[in-house]
Design a protein around this motif. Structure first.
Motif, PDB file in Angstrom:
ATOM      1  N   PRO A   1       0.787  -1.249   0.000  1.00 31.56           N
ATOM      2  CA  PRO A   1       0.000   0.000   0.000  1.00 31.56           C
ATOM      3  C   PRO A   1       0.816   1.296   0.000  1.00 31.56           C
ATOM      4  N   ASP A   2       1.907   1.364   0.725  1.00 35.45           N
ATOM      5  CA  ASP A   2       2.668   2.611   0.824  1.00 35.45           C
ATOM      6  C   ASP A   2       3.890   2.648  -0.092  1.00 35.45           C
ATOM      7  N   VAL A   3       3.910   1.788  -1.109  1.00 32.88           N
ATOM      8  CA  VAL A   3       5.033   1.733  -2.045  1.00 32.88           C
ATOM      9  C   VAL A   3       4.549   2.210  -3.406  1.00 32.88           C
ATOM     10  N   PHE A   4       5.409   2.935  -4.123  1.00 34.70           N
ATOM     11  CA  PHE A   4       5.047   3.485  -5.431  1.00 34.70           C
ATOM     12  C   PHE A   4       4.506   2.401  -6.356  1.00 34.70           C
ATOM     13  N   ASN A   5       3.349   2.660  -6.929  1.00 31.03           N
ATOM     14  CA  ASN A   5       2.701   1.750  -7.861  1.00 31.03           C
ATOM     15  C   ASN A   5       2.723   2.381  -9.253  1.00 31.03           C
ATOM     16  N   PRO A   6       3.477   1.806 -10.190  1.00 31.86           N
ATOM     17  CA  PRO A   6       3.578   2.411 -11.525  1.00 31.86           C
ATOM     18  C   PRO A   6       2.267   2.396 -12.300  1.00 31.86           C
ATOM     19  N   GLU A   7       1.323   1.568 -11.916  1.00 27.62           N
ATOM     20  CA  GLU A   7       0.042   1.500 -12.612  1.00 27.62           C
ATOM     21  C   GLU A   7      -0.811   2.749 -12.381  1.00 27.62           C
ATOM     22  N   VAL A   8      -0.453   3.566 -11.406  1.00 26.98           N
ATOM     23  CA  VAL A   8      -1.210   4.771 -11.098  1.00 26.98           C
ATOM     24  C   VAL A   8      -1.071   5.817 -12.207  1.00 26.98           C
ATOM     25  N   PHE A   9       0.053   5.805 -12.901  1.00 26.33           N
ATOM     26  CA  PHE A   9       0.332   6.814 -13.918  1.00 26.33           C
ATOM     27  C   PHE A   9       0.223   6.214 -15.317  1.00 26.33           C
ATOM     28  N   PRO A  10      -0.711   6.706 -16.137  1.00 27.45           N
ATOM     29  CA  PRO A  10      -0.880   6.171 -17.492  1.00 27.45           C
ATOM     30  C   PRO A  10       0.396   6.238 -18.330  1.00 27.45           C
ATOM     31  N   SER A  11       1.231   7.253 -18.120  1.00 27.84           N
ATOM     32  CA  SER A  11       2.461   7.383 -18.926  1.00 27.84           C
ATOM     33  C   SER A  11       3.477   6.294 -18.592  1.00 27.84           C
ATOM     34  N   SER A  12       3.256   5.549 -17.523  1.00 28.18           N
ATOM     35  CA  SER A  12       4.176   4.477 -17.145  1.00 28.18           C
ATOM     36  C   SER A  12       4.302   3.428 -18.250  1.00 28.18           C
ATOM     37  N   HIS A  13       3.236   3.220 -19.012  1.00 27.02           N
ATOM     38  CA  HIS A  13       3.276   2.200 -20.066  1.00 27.02           C
ATOM     39  C   HIS A  13       4.299   2.544 -21.147  1.00 27.02           C
ATOM     40  N   VAL A  14       4.440   3.820 -21.465  1.00 25.46           N
ATOM     41  CA  VAL A  14       5.437   4.251 -22.444  1.00 25.46           C
ATOM     42  C   VAL A  14       6.834   3.987 -21.896  1.00 25.46           C
ATOM     43  N   LEU A  15       7.046   4.317 -20.633  1.00 24.78           N
ATOM     44  CA  LEU A  15       8.334   4.065 -19.989  1.00 24.78           C
ATOM     45  C   LEU A  15       8.649   2.576 -19.973  1.00 24.78           C
ATOM     46  N   VAL A  16       7.679   1.753 -19.633  1.00 23.52           N
ATOM     47  CA  VAL A  16       7.900   0.309 -19.569  1.00 23.52           C
ATOM     48  C   VAL A  16       8.262  -0.240 -20.945  1.00 23.52           C
ATOM     49  N   ASP A  17       7.551   0.174 -21.972  1.00 29.75           N
ATOM     50  CA  ASP A  17       7.861  -0.292 -23.336  1.00 29.75           C
ATOM     51  C   ASP A  17       9.277   0.095 -23.742  1.00 29.75           C
ATOM     52  N   THR A  18       9.664   1.328 -23.451  1.00 28.17           N
ATOM     53  CA  THR A  18      11.016   1.802 -23.774  1.00 28.17           C
ATOM     54  C   THR A  18      12.053   1.018 -22.971  1.00 28.17           C
ATOM     55  N   TRP A  19      11.776   0.809 -21.682  1.00 26.88           N
ATOM     56  CA  TRP A  19      12.667   0.065 -20.794  1.00 26.88           C
ATOM     57  C   TRP A  19      12.883  -1.364 -21.305  1.00 26.88           C
ATOM     58  N   LEU A  20      11.792  -2.041 -21.644  1.00 25.07           N
ATOM     59  CA  LEU A  20      11.901  -3.417 -22.130  1.00 25.07           C
ATOM     60  C   LEU A  20      12.695  -3.492 -23.419  1.00 25.07           C
ATOM     61  N   HIS A  21      12.473  -2.536 -24.307  1.00 25.87           N
ATOM     62  CA  HIS A  21      13.236  -2.516 -25.561  1.00 25.87           C
ATOM     63  C   HIS A  21      14.726  -2.344 -25.279  1.00 25.87           C
ATOM     64  N   LEU A  22      15.060  -1.429 -24.378  1.00 28.25           N
ATOM     65  CA  LEU A  22      16.458  -1.196 -24.012  1.00 28.25           C
ATOM     66  C   LEU A  22      17.092  -2.458 -23.429  1.00 28.25           C
ATOM     67  N   VAL A  23      16.436  -3.064 -22.461  1.00 28.62           N
ATOM     68  CA  VAL A  23      16.987  -4.256 -21.799  1.00 28.62           C
ATOM     69  C   VAL A  23      17.119  -5.410 -22.784  1.00 28.62           C
ATOM     70  N   GLN A  24      16.121  -5.627 -23.612  1.00 24.78           N
ATOM     71  CA  GLN A  24      16.169  -6.724 -24.587  1.00 24.78           C
ATOM     72  C   GLN A  24      17.244  -6.503 -25.636  1.00 24.78           C
ATOM     73  N   THR A  25      17.537  -5.244 -25.953  1.00 21.65           N
ATOM     74  CA  THR A  25      18.560  -4.930 -26.945  1.00 21.65           C
ATOM     75  C   THR A  25      19.958  -5.065 -26.354  1.00 21.65           C
ATOM     76  N   ILE A  26      20.167  -4.494 -25.177  1.00 19.90           N
ATOM     77  CA  ILE A  26      21.493  -4.484 -24.555  1.00 19.90           C
ATOM     78  C   ILE A  26      21.819  -5.808 -23.864  1.00 19.90           C
ATOM     79  N   LYS A  27      20.810  -6.419 -23.220  1.00 20.86           N
ATOM     80  CA  LYS A  27      20.992  -7.624 -22.409  1.00 20.86           C
ATOM     81  C   LYS A  27      22.173  -7.454 -21.451  1.00 20.86           C
ATOM     82  N   PRO A  28      22.061  -6.489 -20.531  1.00 25.79           N
ATOM     83  CA  PRO A  28      23.185  -6.174 -19.642  1.00 25.79           C
ATOM     84  C   PRO A  28      23.512  -7.323 -18.685  1.00 25.79           C
TER      85      PRO A  28
END
Length: 105
Positions: free
Chosen positions: A6-33
């Protein structure tokens, strides 16, 4: 489905989070750090997604114990204990001088 305390940041609260998640996944899948650090990870949403999508070792930090406990709950839920760790502290404080990361978020 992620565990979000309950008291921890929930990314689902912000609609723009989906754009960030898509960008993040693309970065991680491309770099595979080999190593990835997320500072201020909240529930560990992006950290867990990174581990599930190509990052080999992930460290997630947060300043509150409740968030760190939440991250650990998600690590357990997704069976990532051998590839992820959650630590409490501010910015780089909880890390050792020998810690090195390919990606810092």
């Amino acid at each position: 489905e992620f565990i979000v305390y309950p008291d921890v940041f929930n990314p689902e609260v912000f609609p723009s989070s989906h754009v960030l998640v898509d960008t993040w996944l693309h970065l991680v899948q491309t770099i595979k750090p080999d190593t990835l650090l997320e500072i201020g990870a909240g529930a560990g949403y992006l950290s867990v997604l990174a581990a599930l999508n190509g990052a080999k070792h992930v460290t997630a930090t947060d300043i509150t114990q409740q968030a760190v406990d939440n991250i650990k709950a998600n690590i357990d839920k997704f069976g990532l204990g051998d590839r992820m760790r959650a630590v409490r502290g501010s910015i780089f404080e909880p890390l050792s001088e020998s810690d090195r990361f390919d990606v810092v978020f």
